[in-house]
Design a protein around this motif. Structure first.
Motif, PDB file in Angstrom:
ATOM      1  N   LEU A 251       0.848  -1.188   0.000  1.00 33.51           N
ATOM      2  CA  LEU A 251       0.000   0.000   0.000  1.00 33.51           C
ATOM      3  C   LEU A 251       0.887   1.242   0.000  1.00 33.51           C
ATOM      4  CD1 LEU A 251      -2.746  -0.948   2.630  1.00 33.51           C
ATOM      5  CD2 LEU A 251      -2.948  -0.960   0.133  1.00 33.51           C
ATOM      6  N   CYS A 252       0.350   2.316  -0.576  1.00 30.05           N
ATOM      7  CA  CYS A 252       1.067   3.584  -0.684  1.00 30.05           C
ATOM      8  C   CYS A 252       0.243   4.676  -0.016  1.00 30.05           C
ATOM      9  CB  CYS A 252       1.264   3.953  -2.151  1.00 30.05           C
ATOM     10  SG  CYS A 252       2.055   2.671  -3.147  1.00 30.05           S
ATOM     11  N   LYS A 253       0.876   5.484   0.818  1.00 28.73           N
ATOM     12  CA  LYS A 253       0.204   6.631   1.425  1.00 28.73           C
ATOM     13  C   LYS A 253       0.356   7.814   0.471  1.00 28.73           C
ATOM     14  CE  LYS A 253      -0.184   7.724   5.938  1.00 28.73           C
ATOM     15  NZ  LYS A 253       0.269   8.185   7.281  1.00 28.73           N
ATOM     16  N   ARG A 254      -0.772   8.333   0.004  1.00 34.42           N
ATOM     17  CA  ARG A 254      -0.774   9.358  -1.042  1.00 34.42           C
ATOM     18  C   ARG A 254      -0.116  10.659  -0.586  1.00 34.42           C
ATOM     19  NH1 ARG A 254      -3.758   8.651  -5.416  1.00 34.42           N
ATOM     20  NH2 ARG A 254      -4.210  10.874  -5.607  1.00 34.42           N
ATOM     21  N   ALA A 255       0.732  11.202  -1.448  1.00 29.55           N
ATOM     22  CA  ALA A 255       1.377  12.488  -1.198  1.00 29.55           C
ATOM     23  C   ALA A 255       0.751  13.591  -2.047  1.00 29.55           C
ATOM     24  CB  ALA A 255       2.879  12.400  -1.495  1.00 29.55           C
ATOM     25  N   ILE A 256      -0.293  13.232  -2.819  1.00 35.23           N
ATOM     26  CA  ILE A 256      -0.939  14.185  -3.716  1.00 35.23           C
ATOM     27  C   ILE A 256      -2.459  14.088  -3.564  1.00 35.23           C
ATOM     28  CG2 ILE A 256       0.943  14.183  -5.409  1.00 35.23           C
ATOM     29  CD1 ILE A 256      -0.756  12.221  -7.089  1.00 35.23           C
ATOM     30  N   PRO A 257      -3.160  15.184  -3.875  1.00 34.08           N
ATOM     31  CA  PRO A 257      -4.626  15.110  -3.890  1.00 34.08           C
ATOM     32  C   PRO A 257      -5.087  14.249  -5.059  1.00 34.08           C
ATOM     33  CG  PRO A 257      -3.856  17.403  -3.867  1.00 34.08           C
ATOM     34  CD  PRO A 257      -2.659  16.522  -4.109  1.00 34.08           C
ATOM     35  N   PRO A 258      -6.246  13.689  -5.049  1.00 33.26           N
ATOM     36  CA  PRO A 258      -7.175  13.728  -3.924  1.00 33.26           C
ATOM     37  C   PRO A 258      -6.802  12.702  -2.855  1.00 33.26           C
ATOM     38  CG  PRO A 258      -8.137  12.479  -5.733  1.00 33.26           C
ATOM     39  CD  PRO A 258      -6.805  13.012  -6.223  1.00 33.26           C
ATOM     40  N   ARG A 259      -7.313  12.914  -1.659  1.00 36.61           N
ATOM     41  CA  ARG A 259      -7.137  12.002  -0.526  1.00 36.61           C
ATOM     42  C   ARG A 259      -5.681  11.881  -0.084  1.00 36.61           C
ATOM     43  NH1 ARG A 259     -11.099  11.105   2.462  1.00 36.61           N
ATOM     44  NH2 ARG A 259     -10.787   8.882   2.718  1.00 36.61           N
ATOM     45  N   GLU A 260      -4.970  13.001  -0.127  1.00 39.54           N
ATOM     46  CA  GLU A 260      -3.595  13.041   0.354  1.00 39.54           C
ATOM     47  C   GLU A 260      -3.540  12.540   1.793  1.00 39.54           C
ATOM     48  OE1 GLU A 260      -0.052  16.363   0.966  1.00 39.54           O
ATOM     49  OE2 GLU A 260      -1.807  16.846  -0.238  1.00 39.54           O
ATOM     50  N   GLY A 261      -2.544  11.711   2.096  1.00 42.63           N
ATOM     51  CA  GLY A 261      -2.372  11.174   3.443  1.00 42.63           C
ATOM     52  C   GLY A 261      -3.152   9.897   3.709  1.00 42.63           C
ATOM     53  N   PHE A 262      -3.891   9.420   2.725  1.00 40.25           N
ATOM     54  CA  PHE A 262      -4.633   8.170   2.872  1.00 40.25           C
ATOM     55  C   PHE A 262      -3.943   7.076   2.061  1.00 40.25           C
ATOM     56  CE2 PHE A 262      -7.609  11.231   4.354  1.00 40.25           C
ATOM     57  CZ  PHE A 262      -8.428  10.558   5.251  1.00 40.25           C
ATOM     58  N   TRP A 263      -4.222   5.830   2.426  1.00 41.77           N
ATOM     59  CA  TRP A 263      -3.568   4.677   1.814  1.00 41.77           C
ATOM     60  C   TRP A 263      -4.321   4.184   0.598  1.00 41.77           C
ATOM     61  CZ3 TRP A 263       1.156   3.055   3.368  1.00 41.77           C
ATOM     62  CH2 TRP A 263       1.623   3.521   4.599  1.00 41.77           C
ATOM     63  N   THR A 264      -3.560   3.759  -0.410  1.00 41.57           N
ATOM     64  CA  THR A 264      -4.136   3.248  -1.645  1.00 41.57           C
ATOM     65  C   THR A 264      -3.249   2.166  -2.234  1.00 41.57           C
ATOM     66  OG1 THR A 264      -5.119   3.929  -3.760  1.00 41.57           O
ATOM     67  CG2 THR A 264      -3.022   4.964  -3.147  1.00 41.57           C
ATOM     68  N   LEU A 265      -3.721   1.557  -3.271  1.00 39.75           N
ATOM     69  CA  LEU A 265      -2.911   0.629  -4.059  1.00 39.75           C
ATOM     70  C   LEU A 265      -2.059   1.437  -5.026  1.00 39.75           C
ATOM     71  CD1 LEU A 265      -5.782  -1.842  -4.975  1.00 39.75           C
ATOM     72  CD2 LEU A 265      -3.984  -2.209  -3.267  1.00 39.75           C
ATOM     73  N   PRO A 266      -0.944   0.890  -5.505  1.00 40.38           N
ATOM     74  CA  PRO A 266      -0.212   1.603  -6.551  1.00 40.38           C
ATOM     75  C   PRO A 266      -1.062   1.579  -7.826  1.00 40.38           C
ATOM     76  CG  PRO A 266       0.784  -0.547  -6.127  1.00 40.38           C
ATOM     77  CD  PRO A 266      -0.290  -0.362  -5.107  1.00 40.38           C
TER      78      PRO A 266
END
Length: 184
Positions: free
Chosen positions: A54-69
């Motif tokens: 999982l990757c923690k987003r450094a860009i909007p949208p949802r910056e600071g939340f976890w996602t898949l690559p």
């Protein structure tokens, strides 16, 4: 004072072209139809020794939340190649694609998501420019309350349901489309 006119190729208005059934952007001078089509997102549920990347987003949208690559497919790029590129850009991860896990239709965003099931070639990952941090998570350690998008919940659930299957039909949006896994 001279009047400013737009070049002819920029005079678009919404109208229904002849033989069509919906409004499109049509050039008022030459009749060219500028079709607006859904964006395609490609990504993966990538695993290393039963842990999910999982990757923690450094860009909007949802910056600071976890996602898949995952991210937008580029022009002239095959979908699996795009998923491999996104894993490298976001997590410096090298993958081997197993098979297509799911095709999700996100109508409110005019977006189609193609998510692959994949194996990491190494457990060495690090944050790329679009990620604050990356991690390899055991199922019980996934930060469920901090997941960025409903489709990430869907993909994780679909991965779990198919992880022991060698071959399966690609999954689709869940019937309720909320993206929440029951009990979480």
């Amino acid at each position: 004072m001279t009047e400013h006119k737009e070049p002819p190729h920029k005079r678009f208005a919404r109208s229904i072209p002849a033989g069509d059934d919906r409004e499109r952007l049509v050039c008022q001078d030459c009749g060219f139809v500028n079709y607006e089509n859904p964006k395609i997102v490609v990504g993966s549920v990538a695993v290393w020794q039963d842990r999910i990347l999982l990757c923690k987003r450094a860009i909007p949208p949802r910056e600071g939340f976890w996602t898949l690559p995952a991210g937008y497919l580029e022009l002239q790029e095959a979908t699996a190649e795009g998923a491999l590129r996104e894993a490298w850009e976001e997590a410096r991860a090298r993958l081997e694609i197993d098979q297509l896990l799911a095709v999700y239709s996100i109508q409110r965003l005019s977006q189609i998501q193609l998510i692959y099931r994949a194996r990491l070639l190494s457990g060495e990952v690090e944050a790329g420019p679009e990620s604050q941090e990356v991690g390899l998570f055991a199922w019980e350690d996934i930060p469920w309350e901090d997941i960025a998008f409903p489709s990430v919940h869907w993909a994780l659930a679909d991965y779990r349901a198919t992880r022991d299957q060698a071959v399966f039909a690609p999954r689709m949006n869940p019937p309720d489309e909320t993206g929440r896994i029951q009990g979480l």
